[in-house]
Motif scaffolding. Sequence first.
Motif, PDB file in Angstrom:
ATOM      1  N   TRP A  21       1.001  -1.158   0.011  1.00  9.17           N
ATOM      2  CA  TRP A  21      -0.208  -0.063  -0.062  1.00  9.17           C
ATOM      3  C   TRP A  21       1.030   1.410  -0.052  1.00  9.17           C
ATOM      4  O   TRP A  21       0.592   2.167  -0.683  1.00  9.17           O
ATOM      5  CB  TRP A  21      -0.895   0.047   1.291  1.00  9.17           C
ATOM      6  N   ALA A  22       1.920   1.269   0.657  1.00  7.86           N
ATOM      7  CA  ALA A  22       2.781   2.474   0.806  1.00  7.86           C
ATOM      8  C   ALA A  22       3.637   2.413  -0.350  1.00  7.86           C
ATOM      9  O   ALA A  22       3.764   3.545  -0.824  1.00  7.86           O
ATOM     10  CB  ALA A  22       3.931   2.406   2.142  1.00  7.86           C
ATOM     11  N   PRO A  28       7.720   5.032   2.219  1.00 11.14           N
ATOM     12  CA  PRO A  28       8.149   3.898   3.062  1.00 11.14           C
ATOM     13  C   PRO A  28       7.297   3.006   3.718  1.00 11.14           C
ATOM     14  O   PRO A  28       6.036   3.347   4.107  1.00 11.14           O
ATOM     15  CB  PRO A  28       9.001   4.626   4.054  1.00 11.14           C
ATOM     16  N   ARG A  29       7.793   1.976   3.669  1.00  8.30           N
ATOM     17  CA  ARG A  29       6.572   0.669   4.254  1.00  8.30           C
ATOM     18  C   ARG A  29       6.133   0.975   5.498  1.00  8.30           C
ATOM     19  O   ARG A  29       4.979   0.737   6.040  1.00  8.30           O
ATOM     20  CB  ARG A  29       7.500  -0.698   4.527  1.00  8.30           C
ATOM     21  N   THR A  30       6.896   1.754   6.286  1.00  7.82           N
ATOM     22  CA  THR A  30       6.423   2.204   7.786  1.00  7.82           C
ATOM     23  C   THR A  30       5.274   2.913   7.719  1.00  7.82           C
ATOM     24  O   THR A  30       4.316   3.029   8.686  1.00  7.82           O
ATOM     25  CB  THR A  30       7.636   2.913   8.386  1.00  7.82           C
ATOM     26  N   TYR A  31       4.973   3.867   6.516  1.00  4.06           N
ATOM     27  CA  TYR A  31       3.943   4.595   6.541  1.00  4.06           C
ATOM     28  C   TYR A  31       2.702   3.751   6.476  1.00  4.06           C
ATOM     29  O   TYR A  31       1.458   4.093   6.999  1.00  4.06           O
ATOM     30  CB  TYR A  31       4.403   5.607   5.499  1.00  4.06           C
ATOM     31  N   GLN A  35      -0.736   3.511   8.851  1.00  5.28           N
ATOM     32  CA  GLN A  35      -2.015   3.711   8.367  1.00  5.28           C
ATOM     33  C   GLN A  35      -2.839   2.460   8.683  1.00  5.28           C
ATOM     34  O   GLN A  35      -4.092   2.518   9.075  1.00  5.28           O
ATOM     35  CB  GLN A  35      -1.987   3.758   6.666  1.00  5.28           C
ATOM     36  N   GLY A  36      -2.220   1.283   8.584  1.00  4.58           N
ATOM     37  CA  GLY A  36      -2.707  -0.007   8.926  1.00  4.58           C
ATOM     38  C   GLY A  36      -3.319   0.024  10.335  1.00  4.58           C
ATOM     39  O   GLY A  36      -4.241  -0.649  10.848  1.00  4.58           O
ATOM     40  N   SER A  37      -2.390   0.559  11.258  1.00  7.14           N
ATOM     41  CA  SER A  37      -2.628   0.519  12.610  1.00  7.14           C
ATOM     42  C   SER A  37      -4.153   1.749  12.933  1.00  7.14           C
ATOM     43  O   SER A  37      -4.749   1.152  13.798  1.00  7.14           O
ATOM     44  CB  SER A  37      -1.596   0.885  13.606  1.00  7.14           C
ATOM     45  N   PRO A 215      -4.779  -1.450   4.703  1.00  8.69           N
ATOM     46  CA  PRO A 215      -5.001   0.288   5.097  1.00  8.69           C
ATOM     47  C   PRO A 215      -6.199   0.469   4.339  1.00  8.69           C
ATOM     48  O   PRO A 215      -6.900   1.468   4.748  1.00  8.69           O
ATOM     49  CB  PRO A 215      -3.584   1.107   4.594  1.00  8.69           C
ATOM     50  N   ASP A 216      -6.735   0.012   3.086  1.00 11.60           N
ATOM     51  CA  ASP A 216      -7.894   0.153   2.469  1.00 11.60           C
ATOM     52  C   ASP A 216      -9.044  -0.417   3.095  1.00 11.60           C
ATOM     53  O   ASP A 216     -10.220  -0.292   2.400  1.00 11.60           O
ATOM     54  CB  ASP A 216      -7.846  -0.064   1.132  1.00 11.60           C
TER      55      ASP A 216
END
Length: 239
Positions: A21-22, A28-31, A35-37, A215-216
């Motif tokens: 998704w990022a 970056p993957r951390t973003y 969002q996932g959290s 995240p979606d």
Amino acid sequence: MAEEYRIPQHVAIIMDGNGRWAKKRMMPRTYGHSQGSKTVEKICEDAHRMGIKYLTVYAFSTENWSRPESEVTTLMNLLREYMKDCIKTSSKNNMRVRVIGDISRLDADLQESITKLEEASKNNTGLNFQVALNYGGRDELLRAAKKLAGDYKAGVLSDEALQQLTEAQFEEYLDTKGIPAPDLLIRTSGEVRLSNYMLWQLAYAEFYFTDVLWPDFDKKELQKAIDYYNKRDRRFGGV
Ligand code: IPE
Ligand code: IPE
Ligand code: MG
């Protein structure tokens, strides 16, 4: 005659696709993880409103330690934040939170927040929310076997009791002790595998896979999964 619409009592989710998704957004993957959290928080509220009683999400697997150290650190920091914030939200939403997995490998402060949160929310009567953290189905079964052997050695379990041990008694040794087995498993991001999730507990669950990235994932997507669940004919080995 139309059959009654059924809401699964327990929904298990493999929240996958944060990294992709990022990446799609050149971030970056951390973003994707942060969002996932946020998605987790929303889904807890939606699930509760829909009448789901138990929700278990896969947050970090025993295999996820093999990711780059910086990503592991970010994930642990997000979990740290989540456990702290959740003391407030769980009391606001009357939600009971439990962690499944081997938390002994986590940093001491994180272990402490988890214990605090579990203790603070234990009498809440709304959604039962389980977070699988440093969780692996095989690891859980192995730890259960070791506990059982320990009880036998200590004489807590007699020769006869061991001979006659039932599935229900064995389940007392699992991290999900007291929690009914999931009726529905959802995995996002298009992957069609279990990745070591709830191997014992998913024996008779219905499986729903969607290409939507975690995240979606939202209420509408959850509704689709439950609609799918309603089309299934659960036979449990019968006819
Ligand atoms: C799921 O997203 C979150 C965790 C496994 C912690 P991923 O990080 O696996 O995202 P993808 O699969 O690489 O897109
Ligand atoms: C499973 O996702 C673990 C979690 C969602 C926490 P992974 O992304 O780690 O699984 P694989 O590597 O695709 O099987
Ligand atoms: Mg993944």
